[in-house]
Design a protein around this motif. Structure first.
Motif, PDB file in Angstrom:
ATOM      1  N   PRO A  90      -9.266   0.029 -11.900  1.00 13.83           N
ATOM      2  CA  PRO A  90     -10.770   0.519 -12.142  1.00 13.83           C
ATOM      3  C   PRO A  90     -11.071   0.883 -13.476  1.00 13.83           C
ATOM      4  O   PRO A  90     -12.135   0.523 -13.866  1.00 13.83           O
ATOM      5  N   ILE A  91      -9.845   1.760 -14.057  1.00 12.19           N
ATOM      6  CA  ILE A  91     -10.397   2.182 -15.564  1.00 12.19           C
ATOM      7  C   ILE A  91     -10.551   0.710 -16.511  1.00 12.19           C
ATOM      8  O   ILE A  91     -11.410   0.697 -17.348  1.00 12.19           O
ATOM      9  N   ALA A  92      -9.760  -0.098 -16.218  1.00 16.02           N
ATOM     10  CA  ALA A  92      -9.880  -1.483 -17.035  1.00 16.02           C
ATOM     11  C   ALA A  92     -11.299  -2.127 -16.940  1.00 16.02           C
ATOM     12  O   ALA A  92     -11.858  -2.763 -17.875  1.00 16.02           O
ATOM     13  N   ILE A  93     -11.800  -2.116 -15.719  1.00 12.71           N
ATOM     14  CA  ILE A  93     -13.144  -2.652 -15.394  1.00 12.71           C
ATOM     15  C   ILE A  93     -14.265  -1.906 -16.333  1.00 12.71           C
ATOM     16  O   ILE A  93     -14.899  -2.351 -16.956  1.00 12.71           O
ATOM     17  N   LEU A  94     -14.222  -0.593 -16.113  1.00 19.44           N
ATOM     18  CA  LEU A  94     -15.262   0.229 -16.825  1.00 19.44           C
ATOM     19  C   LEU A  94     -15.102   0.302 -18.144  1.00 19.44           C
ATOM     20  O   LEU A  94     -16.038   0.037 -18.940  1.00 19.44           O
ATOM     21  N   VAL A  95     -13.810   0.379 -18.959  1.00 17.54           N
ATOM     22  CA  VAL A  95     -13.754   0.360 -20.240  1.00 17.54           C
ATOM     23  C   VAL A  95     -14.051  -0.854 -20.847  1.00 17.54           C
ATOM     24  O   VAL A  95     -14.775  -1.138 -21.729  1.00 17.54           O
ATOM     25  N   GLY A  96     -13.405  -2.161 -20.242  1.00 19.36           N
ATOM     26  CA  GLY A  96     -13.871  -3.200 -20.639  1.00 19.36           C
ATOM     27  C   GLY A  96     -15.342  -3.525 -20.625  1.00 19.36           C
ATOM     28  O   GLY A  96     -15.673  -4.024 -21.479  1.00 19.36           O
ATOM     29  N   CYS A  97     -16.060  -3.331 -19.509  1.00 20.93           N
ATOM     30  CA  CYS A  97     -17.416  -3.458 -19.490  1.00 20.93           C
ATOM     31  C   CYS A  97     -18.131  -2.826 -20.811  1.00 20.93           C
ATOM     32  O   CYS A  97     -19.099  -3.443 -21.344  1.00 20.93           O
ATOM     33  N   PHE A  98     -17.773  -1.538 -20.725  1.00 26.11           N
ATOM     34  CA  PHE A  98     -18.414  -0.684 -22.015  1.00 26.11           C
ATOM     35  C   PHE A  98     -18.113  -1.491 -23.305  1.00 26.11           C
ATOM     36  O   PHE A  98     -18.961  -1.351 -24.182  1.00 26.11           O
ATOM     37  N   VAL A  99     -16.774  -1.673 -23.423  1.00 20.23           N
ATOM     38  CA  VAL A  99     -16.623  -2.231 -24.888  1.00 20.23           C
ATOM     39  C   VAL A  99     -17.323  -3.826 -25.113  1.00 20.23           C
ATOM     40  O   VAL A  99     -17.844  -4.035 -26.223  1.00 20.23           O
ATOM     41  N   ALA A 100     -17.447  -4.548 -23.994  1.00 19.23           N
ATOM     42  CA  ALA A 100     -18.149  -5.813 -24.130  1.00 19.23           C
ATOM     43  C   ALA A 100     -19.662  -5.455 -24.429  1.00 19.23           C
ATOM     44  O   ALA A 100     -20.270  -6.039 -25.067  1.00 19.23           O
TER      45      ALA A 100
END
Length: 424
Positions: A218-228
């Motif tokens: 879940p952290i990877a999804i949230l951080v990845g979406c924010f960065v993108a």
């Protein structure tokens, strides 16, 4: 050996998702959206960020409690039955002829200037791109994650150089005054911009390969979406300031044009290389997820099938070869028929939004409490985005109905696994 290796860490997961979300979209969508809505594209990005948050959070919750290589198809099976699962699996496969070939074509477009004249042709560039993708796919998720993390850093460096060299300040990020007549172009831009956040559903297939899926997925999804999302917004600001948009043919080359304006022609090869690998990273995760979806279906329905086996590296080798065989044929067919990128982009978006919509619908049955409420909000937002696609909705609906076969009597409903709250 029937279990995928757990090799994905939090850092490599963020790298894989962020590069997948940016990939082809970063070199095309900001200019295309600006051509539709102009400066109001900034408002469209804000609206899309707001819409994607509950969707990303719901995918994160599903992946945390139901980590599986089956991805959305697996979620749908737990919530409904095997008929729906098979329909979603085939819906995902239907992306191959309309979604991946244009992305491969865009990637090979960046590669062609780097090739010798003797082999500088679109067909060779696309075939070479697919061969390189196949090699990376067969190397395993650990190696792929490292490669995509390096690509992510290169993309961030490029956008950072644009912001610095273009003298981008806070005045360039000021939002235009909202007017009622701008709602239509903003909604049309949203229908195209959703492409920038397709990849979350593909990333769901990788949940089973995380070392600690309950914490890191879940952290990877949230951080990845924010960065993108932040990168897309920054790129759009640069595109708007230098008016790097205006026509269908120019939009796909807006980033190389910006590079030439800001840095001169001497860095053209470097920009082409970054563009190629950015597109490569996006396609890479999709081909991995497609192969794992095929493997997961074979493992569940035909465990003795060759497609259900794994290589020594823990990779679904035969499923990967099958996916690439179909993809190669689709790319060759697309090149011979001279496909138009915007049309196929819209059709592919309709499939992606439908997959997201079905995942959110599954979450309303699998989750409880706050997770269930968030899933209903995400479901409503997916419906609104689906409507923004207009006529392209019919493509996804047609495929779903064909593979659901509602005219046939439903087979025995499979036993549903315990819900998230009951399991944890």
């Amino acid at each position: 050996m029937n279990q995928l290796k757990k090799e994905i860490t939090l850092l490599s997961g963020v790298g894989q998702l962020s590069t997948t979300l940016m990939g082809t979209g970063l070199f095309m969508i900001p200019a295309v959206a600006a051509g539709i809505a102009g400066n109001y594209t900034l408002w469209a990005w804000i609206a899309l960020f707001i819409a994607i948050c509950p969707i990303a959070l719901t995918f994160a919750t599903l992946g945390k409690h139901y980590p599986s290589a089956g991805g959305t198809a697996y979620f749908v099976r737990q919530a409904f039955n095997s008929r729906m699962e098979n329909a979603v699996a085939w819906l995902f496969v239907s992306i191959i002829p309309v979604g991946i070939p244009p992305a491969v074509k865009l990637a090979s477009g960046f590669l062609q200037p780097l090739l010798p004249d003797a082999i500088n042709s679109p067909l060779f560039a696309q075939t070479f791109t697919l061969a390189l993708l196949l090699a990376v796919n067969l190397s395993g998720s650990k190696s792929s994650g490292r490669i995509q993390t390096v690509i992510a850093i290169s993309i961030f460096a490029l956008i950072g150089a644009f912001l610095w060299k273009g003298n981008i300040g806070w005045q360039d990020t000021q939002m235009p005054l909202m007017q009622s007549e701008q709602w239509l172009p903003i909604s049309l831009a949203l229908g195209v911009m959703f492409w920038c956040f397709v990849g979350i559903e593909a990333f769901a297939h990788m949940g089973e390969e995380f070392k600690n899926p309950q914490r890191d997925f879940p952290i990877a999804i949230l951080v990845g979406c924010f960065v993108a999302g932040a990168t897309y917004f920054a790129c759009t600001v640069v595109v708007l300031k230098f008016h790097a948009y205006g026509s269908e043919s120019f939009d796909s080359g807006s980033i190389p044009w910006l590079s030439a304006q800001l840095f001169g022609p001497r860095l053209a090869s470097v920009i082409s290389l970054i563009g190629f690998f950015a597109c490569f990273a996006s396609i890479n995760l999709y081909t991995q997820s497609l192969a794992r979806m095929v493997w997961a279906q074979a493992r569940q329905h035909r465990p003795n099938s060759p497609l259900a086996t794994l290589s020594e590296r823990g990779v679904p080798k035969r499923a990967t070869l099958l996916v690439f065989g179909v993809l190669l044929a689709s790319c060759w067919l697309g090149e011979l028929t001279n496909m138009e990128l915007p049309v196929f982009l819209t059709l592919a978006n309709s499939v992606f939004v439908m997959i997201y919509l079905l995942a959110m619908l599954s979450a309303t049955r699998l989750l409880h409490g706050k997770g269930k409420a968030l899933a209903y909000i995400a479901l409503l937002l997916c419906v609104l985005v689906f409507v923004c696609l207009g006529w392209a909705m019919l493509y996804a609906l047609m495929i779903l109905l064909i593979f659901m076969q509602p005219w046939k009597r439903a087979s025995t409903i499979n036993r549903t696994l315990p819900t998230a709250d009951e399991s944890h």
